[in-house]
Write an enzyme that holds these catalytic residues in place. Structure first.
Site, short mmCIF file in Angstrom:
data_model
loop_
_atom_site.label_atom_id
_atom_site.label_comp_id
_atom_site.label_asym_id
_atom_site.label_seq_id
_atom_site.Cartn_x
_atom_site.Cartn_y
_atom_site.Cartn_z
NE ARG A 98 -2.71 1.65 -1.04
CZ ARG A 98 -3.20 1.26 -2.20
NH1 ARG A 98 -3.99 0.21 -2.29
NH2 ARG A 98 -2.88 1.90 -3.30
CE LYS A 165 2.66 34.53 -2.59
NZ LYS A 165 2.69 34.32 -4.05
CD GLU A 199 1.73 37.91 -5.47
OE1 GLU A 199 1.87 36.68 -5.43
OE2 GLU A 199 1.01 38.55 -4.68
#
Length: 293
Positions: A98, A165, A199
């Site tokens: 798995r 940002k 940004e």
């Protein structure tokens, strides 16, 4: 390729999560000396990524298990393709199954989605890159999967580059501080090897960011017309990255505006795990000298 020490660290953690006190089912039902051969089979077409990760799951459970790769990372395949063959003690194969499948399915899903984005921008010169929107703990593997799909990697972490940002800029320019001056002062504090990306979400921010000395300018959620205008105004003075609103339906038009880089969070945060299965094809019970069907 991801460093083998990193692979072992991630896979060991996954195995510890899945079988913290052993595999009760296999240890109860399967004789200790039973052996098996199983095949990793594609249930749908795709692009392979993570074959070493898949193999590590079996090796770390039982070093006697042998995994033969029948395809390489980055290879495209069709439904029904046999991608690897696993041979050895049956208990170990069933214990590792798995975890090995989960990781190779996840990575191959990312690689296949990336390949579709890369194909969509072919001939434009734009690079498809990932983002930090990765599954916690799996960033190294998902970044490899992006590369296996033909994409490129953005910064690995917050420690690798300076990327200002919108929220950084809001704090930086609080009280009316001039953005260009603030960025120039930041560059004075930067290591000389560091890269500065900024940004912007409006065209009227471009002059200040260029004056501040940005190496890369990210045009975030710009319209196609504004992307084209931004590329013209930057005019090669910085790398131009487009971000936001990127999908398979829009990426070709975004690339056609002339941007250098298109960052796509969906490569990792929205990729569907590919359907792969592990099928036992030969098993031998305790004391058997040959293989039983």
């Amino acid at each position: 390729m991801t460093d083998h020490r990193e692979i072992d660290r991630i896979v060991t953690a996954a195995l510890d999560e899945d079988a913290p006190w052993g595999d009760l089912t296999s240890e109860t039902l399967i004789p200790a000396d039973a052996t098996a051969t199983a095949e990793l089979v594609a249930r749908e077409p795709g692009v392979l990524s993570g074959i070493d990760v898949f193999a590590a799951a079996f090796r770390l459970v039982d070093a006697r298990i042998a995994v033969e790769a029948l395809a390489a990372d980055g290879d495209a395949f069709d439904t029904g393709a046999v991608l690897a063959r696993v041979q050895g003690p049956a208990r170990g194969i069933l214990t590792a199954e798995r975890v090995g499948l989960n990781l190779v399915q996840r990575m191959s899903g990312v690689a296949g989605l990336t390949a579709r984005y890369v194909a969509a921008v072919a001939g434009t010169g734009a690079r498809i890159v990932d983002t930090r929107k990765t599954t916690p703990g799996l960033r190294s593997l998902e970044r490899q999967a992006v590369r296996d799909g033909g994409g490129r990697n953005h910064r690995r972490s917050l420690s690798d580059a300076i990327m200002a940002k919108d929220n950084h800029l809001a704090v930086l320019t609080a009280g009316g501080r001039d953005l260009a001056t603030a960025l120039r002062e930041a560059r004075e504090r930067m290591p000389h090897t560091a890269h500065l990306e900024v940004e912007v979400d409006r065209l009227d921010q471009l002059d200040a960011v260029l004056d501040g000395g940005a190496d890369t300018i990210m045009l975030d959620n710009f319209s196609l017309d504004d992307l084209g205008t931004g590329v013209q105004r930057i005019a090669g003075r910085a790398v131009v990255e487009a971000s936001g609103g990127v999908s398979l339906d829009t990426v070709a038009a975004i690339a056609a505006t002339g941007v250098d880089v298109i960052s796509v969070g969906a490569l990792t945060h929205s990729a569907r795990a590919l359907d792969l299965g592990l099928d036992v094809v030969i098993s031998a019970g305790p004391g058997a000298s040959g293989a039983a069907p």
